[in-house]
Design a protein around this motif. Structure first.
Motif, short mmCIF file in Angstrom:
data_model
loop_
_atom_site.label_atom_id
_atom_site.label_comp_id
_atom_site.label_asym_id
_atom_site.label_seq_id
_atom_site.Cartn_x
_atom_site.Cartn_y
_atom_site.Cartn_z
N GLY A 230 26.75 78.04 18.02
CA GLY A 230 27.72 79.09 17.71
C GLY A 230 29.12 78.71 18.16
N ALA A 231 29.23 78.16 19.37
CA ALA A 231 30.54 77.75 19.87
C ALA A 231 31.14 76.65 19.00
N PHE A 232 30.31 75.71 18.60
CA PHE A 232 30.79 74.60 17.76
C PHE A 232 31.25 75.11 16.39
N ILE A 233 30.49 76.05 15.80
CA ILE A 233 30.85 76.60 14.49
C ILE A 233 32.21 77.29 14.55
N MET A 234 32.41 78.16 15.55
CA MET A 234 33.67 78.87 15.63
C MET A 234 34.82 77.92 15.91
N GLY A 235 34.60 76.89 16.71
CA GLY A 235 35.65 75.90 16.93
C GLY A 235 36.05 75.21 15.65
N SER A 236 35.06 74.84 14.82
CA SER A 236 35.36 74.15 13.56
C SER A 236 36.04 75.08 12.56
N ILE A 237 35.75 76.39 12.62
CA ILE A 237 36.43 77.35 11.74
C ILE A 237 37.89 77.50 12.15
N LEU A 238 38.14 77.67 13.45
CA LEU A 238 39.52 77.81 13.93
C LEU A 238 40.31 76.53 13.73
N ALA A 239 39.63 75.38 13.64
CA ALA A 239 40.34 74.12 13.39
C ALA A 239 40.99 74.09 12.02
N GLU A 240 40.57 74.99 11.10
CA GLU A 240 41.13 75.03 9.76
C GLU A 240 42.30 76.00 9.65
N CYS A 241 42.68 76.67 10.75
CA CYS A 241 43.77 77.65 10.72
C CYS A 241 45.13 76.96 10.84
N GLU A 242 46.18 77.66 10.43
CA GLU A 242 47.53 77.14 10.59
C GLU A 242 47.88 76.96 12.06
N ASP A 243 47.38 77.85 12.90
CA ASP A 243 47.70 77.80 14.33
C ASP A 243 46.69 76.99 15.12
N SER A 244 45.96 76.10 14.46
CA SER A 244 44.89 75.37 15.16
C SER A 244 45.43 74.54 16.32
N GLU A 245 46.57 73.86 16.11
CA GLU A 245 47.14 73.05 17.18
C GLU A 245 47.59 73.91 18.35
N ARG A 246 48.14 75.07 18.05
CA ARG A 246 48.55 76.00 19.11
C ARG A 246 47.34 76.52 19.87
N ILE A 247 46.29 76.88 19.15
CA ILE A 247 45.06 77.36 19.80
C ILE A 247 44.45 76.26 20.66
N MET A 248 44.42 75.03 20.12
CA MET A 248 43.83 73.92 20.86
C MET A 248 44.59 73.67 22.17
N LYS A 249 45.91 73.77 22.08
CA LYS A 249 46.72 73.57 23.28
C LYS A 249 46.45 74.66 24.31
N LEU A 250 46.25 75.91 23.84
CA LEU A 250 46.02 77.03 24.76
C LEU A 250 44.64 76.97 25.41
N ILE A 251 43.63 76.58 24.64
CA ILE A 251 42.27 76.60 25.19
C ILE A 251 41.91 75.32 25.93
N LYS A 252 42.79 74.30 25.87
CA LYS A 252 42.48 73.03 26.52
C LYS A 252 42.23 73.19 28.02
N PRO A 253 43.08 73.95 28.77
CA PRO A 253 42.76 74.13 30.20
C PRO A 253 41.42 74.82 30.44
N VAL A 254 41.10 75.81 29.59
CA VAL A 254 39.82 76.51 29.73
C VAL A 254 38.67 75.56 29.44
N ARG A 255 38.81 74.78 28.36
CA ARG A 255 37.76 73.82 28.00
C ARG A 255 37.58 72.78 29.09
N ASP A 256 38.69 72.25 29.61
CA ASP A 256 38.59 71.22 30.65
C ASP A 256 37.96 71.79 31.93
N PHE A 257 38.32 73.04 32.27
CA PHE A 257 37.79 73.65 33.49
C PHE A 257 36.28 73.86 33.38
#
Length: 712
Positions: free
Chosen positions: A216-243
């Protein structure tokens, strides 16, 4: 970094007695599961189905070959150790997936990230991520049944395919549109909460559907990767993902028991040897099958000599389902630690090993090693039939899958819900049949009316009357499939004779085919879906054929202000620096300059496409400063091609002078292979083009095609 987290987890875990540590195993497993969710969410954001499309057949062939070999060897090794079949199956699954994080770190440390073979490795890793997610589903099904039942596995995979189809297509349609509408009111805090909320919501849905939380987590990540704001989202969630990713790897280390390792040191060493030698050999074989040269295949295969995060996730799945022995977990962690240490040294050894083999084989084998993977692919080899069949099967799968989903939605959920509110009433069966057909109508229209987006169907139909039989069969199959879905929907609610059913089905199909309302509604659905799917339009990539040579490839570099390159003409750069690299395209703002002349001045912030081998491009990059940023850009009309000079060609007798050739034919001549000898040479005015020579050129495809077929 991953290794450090595992060691830190071991030191703070319940099996290390010399420091205060965590003793509640339940807490460790809980935080580990949470770490897996956010780690897979981040991987899904980096995955993107656009990247999967760019990989092409090479990545799929390599990964399928690797998966078959490693899964078989892993299973056989487990049985040889005396483990039961379930432990052996999970071991095989763990050995098929390499570690993306470890490979990226090794590339950065060794300075290999911009090498030609590195792009091939990253493509293989993208496909491996997809295979790993599919393994989670299959292994879960095996664990639940405790037996290998082919029917159960097939049903599970079919269920997964429909589940992925529904959520990916539905998610790509609705989520980007929603984010686009509310963008003006969404700041970074709201966006990260919204994204993580979607992730956790998808986790709940997949668990309710009987799949793992990681999927489920992988599916939602791949869906959000297709959004216009995907790079912005990736930058925001990177600290959470790394932690939380760090927490997962800490939990892995906490569960390592040295006492168990003392009893299983032989399997650890044997499995490590299998991963290092057999796994790298399997990937090398797969890349060779995909058409790469031996040298490129070996350099790429030697990078895949480790296991990592997905192997831990598969092991965690087995432990949580209580289907594998606890001893298997520390064994696989130990194998990962050993192979992580080996990885950088093994990557460095790839080229020396190849050179050593090349020097010591007979001369006949040297010719094979040079030619293997450099098969000739001419300009007109593209198969329109293959492209049409790919489009046809994709559309049948997507629209057929949606028809199944809509049928289930109406028959099992919506119509029973309406009946529970209203009770039985006159003509309720007719109403429910009409509602079901109405819901299915856009996808029935797409199935029976739409052909292909590129117009290949009509082109093949008009080009050759001998192709019309297969084309008619393809149309007939679609009409038959649509009629079966209509008959299914009607017969589910109404008990009527076959003759009446046939007439109703025909009338329904014709009505849907001719309906302008349904056509307009479907066009709206398709337009929005394609707009969201391709929200970040990218010009067709400028791709150099992999068959030219092991090292020759194309890099994209942005000119930094104040460097040696900025402000000079191309001829000045070549005269002063002699890098050997050639500038084949300049992107200046929205303007593209293809095959620029030597008097063209290079300006700051120009984006240059550079053609050369690793050393030449690295030298040019040094001129542009060590901090020059590589940018992925391209131009749709320029590419690299090669063709054989045919009899009566207008090229026969022409001097291979680069400037004269470019001025006369509007193509950049890169290299020449002389006749049967096959010796590759750089162009020079002393070389005369003859019949049977193979020319390598950069330029417009139509122009290259015209010149290759032009006669005197």
């Amino acid at each position: 970094m991953v290794l450090g987290y595992i060691v830190a987890g071991f030191i703070t875990g319940p099996n290390f007695e010399y420091l205060p540590d965590v003793v509640r195993i339940e807490s460790i497993k809980f935080w580990g599961d949470l770490g897996v969710i956010f780690l897979l969410f981040g991987l899904g954001m980096e995955f993107s189905f656009k990247k999967l499309k760019k990989v092409g057949g090479t990545g799929f062939i390599a990964v399928v070959t690797e998966t078959i070999i490693m899964f078989s060897v892993g299973y056989l090794a487990g049985r040889a150790f005396g483990w039961n079949w379930m432990n052996s199956v999970f071991l095989g699954g763990m050995l098929t997936i390499s570690s993306t994080s470890i490979i990226i770190k090794a590339f950065e440390d060794l300075g290999l990230k911009n090498k030609k073979f590195a792009g091939l490795v990253f493509g293989v890793l993208v496909v491996e991520d997809l295979v790993a997610v599919l393994q989670l589903v299959v292994l879960s099904a095996l664990a639940v049944t405790s037996t290998f039942d082919g029917t159960v596995v097939f049903e599970k995979m079919a269920y997964l395919a429909l589940f992925l189809l529904f959520w990916f297509t539905g998610g790509v349609y609705f989520i980007p549109s929603l984010l686009r509408r509310v963008r003006r009111w969404v700041n970074d805090e709201i966006l990260i909460v919204f994204s993580l909320g979607l992730c956790l919501g998808m986790v709940v849905i997949t668990e309710m559907a009987g799949f793992s939380a990681a999927l489920g987590a992988f599916i939602m990540g791949s869906i959000l990767a297709e959004c216009e704001d995907s790079e912005r989202i990736m930058k925001l969630i990177k600290p959470v993902r790394d932690f939380f990713g760090a927490i997962f790897f800490l939990s892995v280390g906490m569960l390592v028991d040295p006492a168990i390792l003392a009893d299983y040191w032989k399997p650890v060493l044997i499995i490590s040897a299998i991963v290092v030698f057999v796994k790298s050999g399997a990937v090398t074989s797969g890349l060779l099958l995909a058409g790469n040269t031996i040298k490129t295949s070996m350099k790429s295969g030697f990078c895949m000599c480790q296991i990592g995060e997905f192997s831990f996730i598969i092991a965690s799945l087995g432990l949580s389902l209580n289907v594998i022995e606890p001893s298997l977990y520390p064994v696989i962690v130990s194998v990962s630690i050993i192979t992580t240490f080996v990885t950088p040294y093994y990557i460095r050894a790839a080229e020396p090993v190849y050179e050593s083999i090349y020097k010591n084989v007979p001369s006949g084998w040297k010719v094979v090693m040079e030619r293997l993977g450099t098969g000739r692919k001419t300009l007109d080899r593209e198969s329109e039939w293959n492209l049409l069949m790919r489009s046809y099967l994709t559309r049948v799968f997507i629209f057929g899958g949606w028809l199944v989903l809509v049928f289930i939605l109406f028959t099992k959920i919506l119509n029973p819900f309406i009946l529970s509110l209203t009770g039985d009433f006159t003509f309720d069966s007719y109403l429910f049949a009409s509602l079901t057909l109405t819901g299915m109508s856009p996808f029935l229209f797409a199935l029976i009316r739409r052909k292909d987006s590129a117009g290949l169907f009509d082109k093949i139909w008009n080009d050759s009357r001998f192709s019309r039989g297969p084309l008619l069969a393809m149309l007939g199959f679609k009409y038959l499939l649509g009629a079966l879905f209509v008959a299914l929907a009607i017969s589910y609610y109404l008990r009527i004779g076959y003759g009446v059913l046939f007439i109703v089905v025909v009338i329904t199909i014709i009505s849907i085919y001719l309906s302008q309302t349904i056509k307009k509604y479907y066009s709206h659905l398709e337009t929005n879906f394609i707009k969201n799917l391709h929200v970040k339009p990218v010009r067709k990539e400028f791709v150099v054929p992999k068959t030219l040579a092991d090292e020759i490839h194309i890099e994209s570099i942005e000119v930094e202000p104040g460097t040696v390159v900025a402000g000079k003409t191309i001829s000045q750069i070549h005269r002063e620096s002699r890098t050997g690299a050639q500038i084949v395209q300049i992107k200046r703002g929205n303007r593209y300059i293809d095959l620029p002349v030597k008097t063209e001045i290079i300006l700051p912030h120009d984006q240059l496409l550079i053609l050369g081998n690793d050393v030449e491009i690295s030298t040019f990059r040094d001129l542009n400063s060590a901090t020059a940023e590589c940018i992925s850009t391209s131009h749709q009309d320029i590419d690299l091609y090669h063709f054989v000079v045919c009899k009566n060609s207008l090229l026969i007798g022409v001097e291979a002078n680069i400037s004269d050739f470019r001025n006369r034919f509007d193509l950049l001549l890169i290299g020449i292979e002389k006749g049967e000898q096959g010796d590759f040479a750089r162009p020079h005015s002393s070389i005369i083009i003859e019949e049977g020579d193979t020319l390598w050129v950069v330029g417009n495809k139509l122009k290259a095609n015209e010149i290759s077929k032009g006669n005197r």
